[in-house]
Write a protein that holds these residues in place. Sequence first.
Motif, PDB file in Angstrom:
ATOM      1  N   GLY A 270      45.050  62.759 -41.047  1.00 34.47           N
ATOM      2  CA  GLY A 270      44.896  61.597 -40.150  1.00 34.47           C
ATOM      3  C   GLY A 270      44.811  61.840 -38.719  1.00 34.47           C
ATOM      4  N   GLU A 271      45.761  62.747 -38.154  1.00 32.76           N
ATOM      5  CA  GLU A 271      45.810  62.747 -37.142  1.00 32.76           C
ATOM      6  C   GLU A 271      45.373  64.178 -36.436  1.00 32.76           C
ATOM      7  OE1 GLU A 271      50.060  62.030 -35.880  1.00 32.76           O
ATOM      8  OE2 GLU A 271      49.734  59.845 -36.600  1.00 32.76           O
ATOM      9  N   THR A 272      45.825  65.412 -37.077  1.00 36.66           N
ATOM     10  CA  THR A 272      45.259  66.611 -36.881  1.00 36.66           C
ATOM     11  C   THR A 272      44.160  66.932 -37.722  1.00 36.66           C
ATOM     12  OG1 THR A 272      47.396  67.343 -36.097  1.00 36.66           O
ATOM     13  CG2 THR A 272      46.035  69.188 -36.771  1.00 36.66           C
ATOM     14  N   ILE A 273      43.008  67.288 -37.136  1.00 33.42           N
ATOM     15  CA  ILE A 273      41.809  67.578 -37.613  1.00 33.42           C
ATOM     16  C   ILE A 273      41.502  69.015 -37.428  1.00 33.42           C
ATOM     17  CG2 ILE A 273      39.207  66.776 -37.863  1.00 33.42           C
ATOM     18  CD1 ILE A 273      40.326  64.209 -36.502  1.00 33.42           C
ATOM     19  N   VAL A 274      41.066  69.908 -38.548  1.00 32.59           N
ATOM     20  CA  VAL A 274      40.536  71.037 -38.332  1.00 32.59           C
ATOM     21  C   VAL A 274      39.198  71.192 -39.082  1.00 32.59           C
ATOM     22  CG1 VAL A 274      41.846  71.755 -40.294  1.00 32.59           C
ATOM     23  CG2 VAL A 274      40.973  73.639 -38.979  1.00 32.59           C
ATOM     24  N   ILE A 275      38.030  71.667 -38.457  1.00 27.10           N
ATOM     25  CA  ILE A 275      36.786  72.116 -39.025  1.00 27.10           C
ATOM     26  C   ILE A 275      36.415  73.474 -38.952  1.00 27.10           C
ATOM     27  CG2 ILE A 275      34.403  71.312 -39.134  1.00 27.10           C
ATOM     28  CD1 ILE A 275      35.415  68.460 -38.115  1.00 27.10           C
ATOM     29  N   SER A 276      35.929  73.934 -39.902  1.00 22.52           N
ATOM     30  CA  SER A 276      35.393  75.503 -39.953  1.00 22.52           C
ATOM     31  C   SER A 276      33.784  75.383 -40.246  1.00 22.52           C
ATOM     32  CB  SER A 276      36.105  76.534 -40.869  1.00 22.52           C
ATOM     33  OG  SER A 276      35.291  77.632 -41.021  1.00 22.52           O
ATOM     34  N   GLY A 278      29.364  76.602 -38.835  1.00 26.82           N
ATOM     35  CA  GLY A 278      28.788  77.368 -37.850  1.00 26.82           C
ATOM     36  C   GLY A 278      27.526  77.874 -38.361  1.00 26.82           C
ATOM     37  N   ASN A 279      26.952  78.840 -37.949  1.00 28.29           N
ATOM     38  CA  ASN A 279      25.572  79.508 -38.066  1.00 28.29           C
ATOM     39  C   ASN A 279      25.652  80.937 -37.968  1.00 28.29           C
ATOM     40  OD1 ASN A 279      22.926  79.798 -39.025  1.00 28.29           O
ATOM     41  ND2 ASN A 279      22.157  78.946 -37.151  1.00 28.29           N
ATOM     42  N   HIS A 280      25.420  81.502 -38.943  1.00 25.71           N
ATOM     43  CA  HIS A 280      25.580  83.210 -39.016  1.00 25.71           C
ATOM     44  C   HIS A 280      24.992  83.631 -37.779  1.00 25.71           C
ATOM     45  CE1 HIS A 280      26.530  86.888 -40.774  1.00 25.71           C
ATOM     46  NE2 HIS A 280      25.400  87.485 -40.562  1.00 25.71           N
ATOM     47  N   PRO A 281      25.393  84.522 -36.932  1.00 32.25           N
ATOM     48  CA  PRO A 281      26.763  85.008 -37.084  1.00 32.25           C
ATOM     49  C   PRO A 281      27.769  84.305 -36.401  1.00 32.25           C
ATOM     50  CG  PRO A 281      25.584  86.428 -35.544  1.00 32.25           C
ATOM     51  CD  PRO A 281      24.709  85.333 -35.976  1.00 32.25           C
ATOM     52  N   TYR A 282      27.406  83.027 -36.025  1.00 23.28           N
ATOM     53  CA  TYR A 282      28.392  82.506 -34.988  1.00 23.28           C
ATOM     54  C   TYR A 282      29.256  81.325 -35.807  1.00 23.28           C
ATOM     55  CZ  TYR A 282      25.619  84.647 -31.595  1.00 23.28           C
ATOM     56  OH  TYR A 282      24.544  85.524 -30.808  1.00 23.28           O
ATOM     57  N   TYR A 283      30.547  81.805 -36.103  1.00 24.22           N
ATOM     58  CA  TYR A 283      31.327  80.780 -36.616  1.00 24.22           C
ATOM     59  C   TYR A 283      32.678  80.324 -35.817  1.00 24.22           C
ATOM     60  CZ  TYR A 283      28.842  81.435 -41.154  1.00 24.22           C
ATOM     61  OH  TYR A 283      27.640  81.714 -41.861  1.00 24.22           O
ATOM     62  N   LYS A 284      33.121  79.030 -36.005  1.00 27.16           N
ATOM     63  CA  LYS A 284      34.150  78.524 -35.200  1.00 27.16           C
ATOM     64  C   LYS A 284      34.925  77.706 -35.918  1.00 27.16           C
ATOM     65  CE  LYS A 284      32.118  78.360 -30.338  1.00 27.16           C
ATOM     66  NZ  LYS A 284      33.050  79.229 -29.933  1.00 27.16           N
ATOM     67  N   LEU A 285      36.136  77.840 -35.504  1.00 30.72           N
ATOM     68  CA  LEU A 285      37.298  76.795 -36.207  1.00 30.72           C
ATOM     69  C   LEU A 285      37.533  76.070 -35.007  1.00 30.72           C
ATOM     70  CD1 LEU A 285      39.867  77.569 -38.938  1.00 30.72           C
ATOM     71  CD2 LEU A 285      40.845  76.588 -36.520  1.00 30.72           C
ATOM     72  N   GLU A 286      37.481  74.777 -35.148  1.00 28.33           N
ATOM     73  CA  GLU A 286      37.621  73.838 -34.005  1.00 28.33           C
ATOM     74  C   GLU A 286      39.054  72.694 -34.610  1.00 28.33           C
ATOM     75  OE1 GLU A 286      34.054  71.932 -33.245  1.00 28.33           O
ATOM     76  OE2 GLU A 286      33.383  73.508 -31.851  1.00 28.33           O
ATOM     77  N   ILE A 287      40.058  72.740 -33.806  1.00 28.92           N
ATOM     78  CA  ILE A 287      41.113  72.017 -34.092  1.00 28.92           C
ATOM     79  C   ILE A 287      41.302  70.604 -33.051  1.00 28.92           C
ATOM     80  CG2 ILE A 287      43.592  71.882 -34.315  1.00 28.92           C
ATOM     81  CD1 ILE A 287      43.419  74.888 -34.936  1.00 28.92           C
ATOM     82  N   SER A 288      41.311  69.632 -33.580  1.00 30.74           N
ATOM     83  CA  SER A 288      41.463  68.314 -32.614  1.00 30.74           C
ATOM     84  C   SER A 288      42.422  67.446 -33.170  1.00 30.74           C
ATOM     85  CB  SER A 288      39.945  67.691 -32.590  1.00 30.74           C
ATOM     86  OG  SER A 288      39.462  67.150 -33.854  1.00 30.74           O
ATOM     87  N   LYS A 289      42.692  66.410 -32.256  1.00 32.05           N
ATOM     88  CA  LYS A 289      43.771  65.674 -32.594  1.00 32.05           C
ATOM     89  C   LYS A 289      43.113  64.194 -32.259  1.00 32.05           C
ATOM     90  CE  LYS A 289      48.214  68.034 -32.617  1.00 32.05           C
ATOM     91  NZ  LYS A 289      48.447  67.785 -33.861  1.00 32.05           N
ATOM     92  N   LYS A 290      43.464  63.184 -33.029  1.00 32.35           N
ATOM     93  CA  LYS A 290      43.210  61.745 -33.053  1.00 32.35           C
ATOM     94  C   LYS A 290      43.931  61.057 -31.590  1.00 32.35           C
ATOM     95  CE  LYS A 290      40.082  59.617 -36.217  1.00 32.35           C
ATOM     96  NZ  LYS A 290      40.115  58.249 -37.091  1.00 32.35           N
ATOM     97  N   THR A 291      43.623  60.373 -30.740  1.00 30.62           N
ATOM     98  CA  THR A 291      44.473  59.699 -29.901  1.00 30.62           C
ATOM     99  C   THR A 291      44.573  58.465 -30.390  1.00 30.62           C
ATOM    100  OG1 THR A 291      42.525  58.891 -28.629  1.00 30.62           O
ATOM    101  CG2 THR A 291      43.423  60.791 -27.827  1.00 30.62           C
ATOM    102  N   ARG A 292      45.472  57.509 -29.668  1.00 28.13           N
ATOM    103  CA  ARG A 292      45.704  56.126 -30.474  1.00 28.13           C
ATOM    104  C   ARG A 292      44.566  55.328 -30.314  1.00 28.13           C
ATOM    105  NH1 ARG A 292      51.591  54.441 -27.316  1.00 28.13           N
ATOM    106  NH2 ARG A 292      52.851  55.813 -28.510  1.00 28.13           N
ATOM    107  N   ASN A 293      43.355  55.487 -29.469  1.00 29.48           N
ATOM    108  CA  ASN A 293      42.385  54.647 -29.493  1.00 29.48           C
ATOM    109  C   ASN A 293      41.178  55.355 -30.465  1.00 29.48           C
ATOM    110  OD1 ASN A 293      41.310  56.936 -28.325  1.00 29.48           O
ATOM    111  ND2 ASN A 293      41.089  55.945 -26.353  1.00 29.48           N
TER     112      ASN A 293
END
Length: 388
Positions: A270-276, A278-293
């Motif tokens: 609900g606050e920390t978010i991780v998404i894996s 991409g498109n071969h051969p480029y894959y990323k893992l992105e971590i984000s956090k939700k602010t109060r707004n």
Amino acid sequence: MDLIINRQEGNKVFTFDESLGPQVWESDPITRFRFKIPVDNDWLKKQLTANHPTAGIVFDGIPYIGTNDGLIYTPDKKIQRIPEVMVDTEVFIDEYSFVDDSERQAFEMFKKKGFESLDLKNKSLVQRVFEIDKTFHIIAQQEHNLERYLRGYLAIRGFVIDKNYKNESEILYDGHLLGITETNSGRTINELAPQALYQLNPSKAGFVPIGFPPIALTKATIEDGIEKHIEVFCVDYHSLWDLTGQGRFVKEICPRDGSGYAPAKFATDGETIVISHGNHPYYKLEISKKTRNGIQEKVKSIDLDPNKLPKKLLVENGMVFGDYGNTIRNFLIEEDVFSPKDGQISSIADSGLCTVENDGKTFVYNPFNSKKLDSLKGDYVFLSRTPQ
């Protein structure tokens, strides 16, 4: 408490709370599609006589197991989530609401002898016979649609617990390609088919809508053996929404592969978010956090090896973990935190506990402190809220 299944002995499901508990369910063949003539399709026969667990949850101390034919099991009852389908043409004739006996007899003779049996001067009767025959053929065609129906619509896709209001008790919901439903009452709260159900925290849940035609804009139902398509409202199927589809928790849970349909691997509390993604051969893992707004702010972006992608993502106490089979990695500190010496990680429960298979045995670990909780003889895996 988690649910664990013995894959070597049918579909026996047990409770697990740091040790193997009582058996709560095993295969109970159900045949809900009735035919006067035996079905020739062997695969269909198998589906009609075996129920395979697809998702499970312990709710208020009671285990619920969903199966691939749409049934939900608890220790004391069986919930038939998907309506029964009748495709028996003889039963259709028996149960059809004819105006009177003469109309029934005219239709039965028409099915036996064709046009020569009809009194063509009686135009109203001829028209009625044609209308009934049209419905009869729609019923008869359903037998050909059953395999697709079994494959697509019936399987329980997961369970979630939701508590929308402060004074409202927690409610258990199940999802399938016919919509999201309140488990015990059968009330549908969202007719849009879920691609995945997701538990953000113990009392808040959401879903990723399915996004490929024809389900994105229509819902398929079967009533009295007739398949019908009705229009339903549609939300952005790239994102994680609340169960009613009125609020969005996480946006852009979608792979960058051009398909735009399937969600990427993701996890959130609900606050920390991780998404894996991409498109071969480029894959990323992105971590984000939700602010109060409610805005998602990126914390970290990691390039992933396309030949070594995480099988499952977890968020635990604000930390982000990935399951690689032979290790579990903490992506925030970029270190492996658990590498079992016993074998390969075979499943991870919603609680984070994992099973490790080796030489006919299953070991159960808490991977966050590397504590071994149990050793079980046989092939066991955790049954998740959503199929793995």
